[in-house]
Scaffold this motif. Structure first.
Motif, mmCIF file in Angstrom:
data_model
loop_
_atom_site.group_PDB
_atom_site.id
_atom_site.type_symbol
_atom_site.label_atom_id
_atom_site.label_comp_id
_atom_site.label_asym_id
_atom_site.label_seq_id
_atom_site.Cartn_x
_atom_site.Cartn_y
_atom_site.Cartn_z
ATOM 1 N N THR A 66 0.832 -1.206 0.000
ATOM 2 C CA THR A 66 0.000 0.000 0.000
ATOM 3 C C THR A 66 0.868 1.258 0.000
ATOM 4 O OG1 THR A 66 -1.762 -1.174 1.166
ATOM 5 C CG2 THR A 66 -1.826 1.218 1.227
ATOM 6 N N VAL A 67 1.951 1.225 0.759
ATOM 7 C CA VAL A 67 2.888 2.358 0.781
ATOM 8 C C VAL A 67 3.479 2.592 -0.601
ATOM 9 C CG1 VAL A 67 5.073 3.199 1.730
ATOM 10 C CG2 VAL A 67 3.431 2.008 3.217
ATOM 11 N N ASN A 68 3.888 1.509 -1.252
ATOM 12 C CA ASN A 68 4.479 1.629 -2.582
ATOM 13 C C ASN A 68 3.464 2.090 -3.619
ATOM 14 O OD1 ASN A 68 6.835 0.721 -1.461
ATOM 15 N ND2 ASN A 68 6.729 -1.332 -2.333
ATOM 16 N N ALA A 69 2.227 1.596 -3.501
ATOM 17 C CA ALA A 69 1.181 2.005 -4.437
ATOM 18 C C ALA A 69 0.902 3.496 -4.311
ATOM 19 C CB ALA A 69 -0.084 1.196 -4.191
ATOM 20 N N LYS A 70 0.883 3.999 -3.082
ATOM 21 C CA LYS A 70 0.665 5.437 -2.877
ATOM 22 C C LYS A 70 1.805 6.244 -3.489
ATOM 23 C CE LYS A 70 -0.393 8.939 0.634
ATOM 24 N NZ LYS A 70 0.531 9.933 0.046
ATOM 25 N N ARG A 71 3.018 5.771 -3.311
ATOM 26 C CA ARG A 71 4.164 6.466 -3.897
ATOM 27 C C ARG A 71 4.059 6.503 -5.424
ATOM 28 N NH1 ARG A 71 9.876 3.904 -4.451
ATOM 29 N NH2 ARG A 71 10.972 5.598 -5.520
ATOM 30 N N PHE A 72 3.649 5.387 -6.012
ATOM 31 C CA PHE A 72 3.475 5.319 -7.467
ATOM 32 C C PHE A 72 2.394 6.304 -7.910
ATOM 33 C CE2 PHE A 72 1.086 3.614 -11.069
ATOM 34 C CZ PHE A 72 2.083 3.445 -12.020
ATOM 35 N N CYS A 73 1.252 6.295 -7.229
ATOM 36 C CA CYS A 73 0.139 7.181 -7.619
ATOM 37 C C CYS A 73 0.490 8.645 -7.429
ATOM 38 C CB CYS A 73 -1.107 6.820 -6.810
ATOM 39 S SG CYS A 73 -1.826 5.222 -7.216
ATOM 40 N N ASP A 74 1.192 8.959 -6.339
ATOM 41 C CA ASP A 74 1.607 10.351 -6.111
ATOM 42 C C ASP A 74 2.525 10.826 -7.234
ATOM 43 O OD1 ASP A 74 0.137 10.419 -3.804
ATOM 44 O OD2 ASP A 74 1.858 10.184 -2.449
ATOM 45 N N ALA A 75 3.439 9.953 -7.662
ATOM 46 C CA ALA A 75 4.348 10.319 -8.750
ATOM 47 C C ALA A 75 3.582 10.532 -10.044
ATOM 48 C CB ALA A 75 5.404 9.230 -8.924
ATOM 49 N N ALA A 76 2.629 9.660 -10.315
ATOM 50 C CA ALA A 76 1.847 9.773 -11.546
ATOM 51 C C ALA A 76 1.076 11.085 -11.568
ATOM 52 C CB ALA A 76 0.894 8.593 -11.660
ATOM 53 N N ARG A 77 0.481 11.437 -10.471
ATOM 54 C CA ARG A 77 -0.329 12.660 -10.463
ATOM 55 C C ARG A 77 0.542 13.903 -10.490
ATOM 56 N NH1 ARG A 77 -3.915 8.737 -7.084
ATOM 57 N NH2 ARG A 77 -5.235 8.085 -8.827
ATOM 58 N N ARG A 78 1.721 13.818 -9.895
ATOM 59 C CA ARG A 78 2.654 14.935 -10.015
ATOM 60 C C ARG A 78 3.036 15.158 -11.482
ATOM 61 N NH1 ARG A 78 8.001 14.303 -10.342
ATOM 62 N NH2 ARG A 78 7.916 12.241 -9.362
ATOM 63 N N LEU A 79 3.076 14.071 -12.233
ATOM 64 C CA LEU A 79 3.440 14.132 -13.652
ATOM 65 C C LEU A 79 2.235 14.339 -14.563
ATOM 66 C CD1 LEU A 79 5.946 11.140 -13.556
ATOM 67 C CD2 LEU A 79 6.563 13.555 -13.860
ATOM 68 N N LYS A 80 1.065 14.575 -13.951
ATOM 69 C CA LYS A 80 -0.175 14.772 -14.710
ATOM 70 C C LYS A 80 -0.549 13.525 -15.529
ATOM 71 C CE LYS A 80 -0.093 18.998 -13.211
ATOM 72 N NZ LYS A 80 -0.903 19.344 -12.025
ATOM 73 N N ILE A 81 -0.325 12.362 -14.934
ATOM 74 C CA ILE A 81 -0.650 11.091 -15.567
ATOM 75 C C ILE A 81 -1.756 10.410 -14.765
ATOM 76 C CG2 ILE A 81 0.215 8.759 -16.061
ATOM 77 C CD1 ILE A 81 2.899 9.967 -16.732
ATOM 78 N N GLU A 82 -2.860 10.115 -15.418
ATOM 79 C CA GLU A 82 -3.961 9.426 -14.759
ATOM 80 C C GLU A 82 -3.597 7.965 -14.484
ATOM 81 O OE1 GLU A 82 -7.264 9.847 -17.403
ATOM 82 O OE2 GLU A 82 -7.908 11.724 -16.467
ATOM 83 N N VAL A 83 -4.148 7.406 -13.409
ATOM 84 C CA VAL A 83 -3.894 6.017 -13.024
ATOM 85 C C VAL A 83 -5.169 5.205 -13.257
ATOM 86 C CG1 VAL A 83 -3.269 4.446 -11.155
ATOM 87 C CG2 VAL A 83 -2.147 6.689 -11.347
#
Length: 545
Positions: A66-83
């Motif tokens: 869950t920690v890693n998934a949040k890190r992945f999603c935070d990075a995607a949204r910082r990059l303006k990439i939808e998940v």
């Protein structure tokens, strides 16, 4: 980070996505995934379809996931990439089935006879393979086989290190211009029985190893199995196993061999076909087991011990199925009505897989719905998704078990209803998420056809379950002339799932063809070999990044 104004370059491509298969549990995998997203963002990608087998098991993963998934999603949204997580893989269902291995789609066996000797019973043999030991021959020509490609030219007998004789296959084109080298015979079987084919196999520098098969065909040439024995280019002796259900057939043609071989050598030894009985017997409400003796119905738990296969869906982990274990025996209770030497008949259902262990989950059991609801709730909690890919694709076993048969329907109609149910659950769990679907099982120019693999009935009409706002990820490049206008005619928007580890320039042709229809709103870089080296080249070809 300054992002390029890609919308100015390609105003018609609303979705500029990539398909990412990964495992977010190891930190190194998350690091790599984020680096791929960073590269993608620089050339204008704005969405990632995330495929991770752990998604179906989110209620049973370590906290670190869950920690890693949040890190992945935070990075995607910082990059303006939808998940957009891929969920509910009902045709690739090992993750879902890990919650209940008995929910696998199953075929029926009927009237299978068991003879008791003492307190246990085994199936009464109903099949005989002639000369499976390869001992009888005239030179290199085997006795009893209806078909042997190239005896003495591309197929040769030689002593086996296991004792007796083996067959060596080589120089395939010399014995058959198509490169086929096969052993085949027609065998008598009982309808609606499960049979197991086995052999010892060895390869050396084999060019065409992906076309080494063990097959069973009905009288019309339709395959009764679709399991892949995963032959390697070079490997030592290994025992290989497949199973098939005879369905309504009294005769079946079985094969061992290679199709389209180009070079190298292939050996076979110890070919067998045997009654598999209750191998991988499935126990759930929609897959009942019934037994009867000369006096009428028998009662499980009263006349005979409860039946199960303890290895059903357990190797190498929950949700994976094997076929080389000993089938369960029937055991009579000494206090029951069965006596030594009695013959009883059994009706039941057995698990079916295709390819290299690919499995489907039954859509008609209420327990499946509960697993789907739980998965969607967990995905919402862990990812907060911008979209969901409801991943019904390449579903190759359908509409056999009692639960499905009771609906008196077709795979197409059943899964149209199933999609309706999934859509309702997805909207409840993640109201703002855009719902996406692979195209193939809804496409009559692709897999939504009659007799698809081991589907019982037609897939026609499956598209009736798609919601009007569905986004179809169309991967039918070869059939695009029919596929694109079909979905456009349904009023559905489409994303072209391009690349497929081929030529990145192909997306240009596809986009050009797509101009003839309405509703093609995007593209997706799609790799099945974990190759992300071409994401920049694909972006340049698709939208000029």
């Amino acid at each position: 980070m300054l992002l390029p104004a890609v919308a100015l370059l390609a105003p018609t491509l609303e979705q500029r996505w990539l398909y990412l298969q990964t495992n977010l549990l190891p930190v190194a995998s998350v690091d790599r995934a984020i680096s791929i997203l960073e590269r993608a963002a620089k050339v204008g990608y704005n969405g990632v379809v995330l495929a991770d087998s752990k998604i179906a098991r989110l209620d049973n993963v370590p906290d670190g996931y869950t920690v890693n998934a949040k890190r992945f999603c935070d990075a995607a949204r910082r990059l303006k990439i939808e998940v957009i997580p891929s969920v509910l893989g009902v045709g690739w269902a090992d993750g879902m089935l890990s919650h209940d291995v008995n929910l696998i789609e199953a075929q029926p066996i009927r009237g299978v006879e068991y003879r008791f000797q003492g307190i246990t019973a085994r199936p009464v043999p109903t099949v005989k393979l002639v000369n499976g030991g390869l001992e009888e021959a005239n030179g290199d020509k085997l006795v009893g086989w209806n078909l042997q490609d190239g005896p003495g030219v591309s197929s040769f007998r030689e002593p086996s290190p296991k004792g007796g004789m083996a067959v060596r296959m080589e120089s395939f084109v010399k014995g058959n211009e198509g490169g086929n080298c096969r052993l085949s015979q027609v065998i008598d079987v009982k309808p609606w029985h499960q049979y197991r084919m086995q052999a010892w196999m060895k390869t050396q520098d084999l060019d065409g190893s992906n076309e080494v098969r063990m097959m069973a065909l009905d009288s019309n040439g339709k395959p009764l199995l679709s399991q892949d024995i995963a032959a390697q280019r070079t490997e030592d002796w290994r025992r290989v196993t497949v199973v098939f259900n005879s369905q309504a057939n009294a005769k079946v043609r079985v094969y061992w061999g290679i199709w389209g071989g180009r070079g190298g050598k292939l050996w076979w030894d110890g070919l067998t076909v045997e009654d598999a009985g209750l191998l991988n017997v499935v126990r759930r409400p929609g897959a009942p087991l019934k037994a009867a003796g000369i006096g009428g119905p028998l009662r499980e738990g009263v006349d005979f011990e409860p039946v199960s296969d303890p290895l059903l869906g357990k190797r190498p982990w929950d949700g994976e199925y094997t076929f080389d274990q000993d089938p369960p025996l029937l055991r009579r209770k000494t206090s029951g009505s069965i006596r030594d030497s009695d013959v009883v008949t059994v009706d039941a259902y057995h698990a079916v897989t295709t390819d290299q262990g690919k499995s489907a989950i039954c859509p008609s059991e209420p327990a499946t719905r509960r697993i789907e609801e739980r998965e969607l709730a967990e995905v919402s909690r862990v990812f907060g998704p911008d979209g969901l890919l409801l991943s019904l694709d390449e579903l190759r076993v359908a509409n056999w078990c009692g639960a499905c048969a009771a609906r008196k329907s077709t795979p197409g109609a059943i899964f149209a209803e199933e999609i309706n149910n999934q859509v309702s659950m997805a909207r409840k769990a993640s109201p703002r998420a855009r719902l996406c679907f692979w195209s193939d099982m809804f496409d009559p120019a692709h897999n939504a056809v009659d007799g698809y693999y081991l589907s019982n009935g037609t897939w026609s009409g499956s598209w009736k379950g798609l919601p009007k706002d569905a986004l179809v990820l169309n991967w039918n490049h070869g059939g695009r002339a029919k596929s694109l206008p079909f979905f456009a005619g349904l009023g559905l928007k489409q994303v072209l799932a391009g690349y497929y580890d081929g030529n990145v320039e192909d997306i240009k042709t596809w986009l050009a063809d797509a101009k003839a229809v309405k509703g093609v709103t995007g593209v997706m870089y799609t790799t099945w070999t974990d190759n992300y080296s071409n994401i920049e080249a694909f972006a340049k070809a698709a939208w000029g990044a």
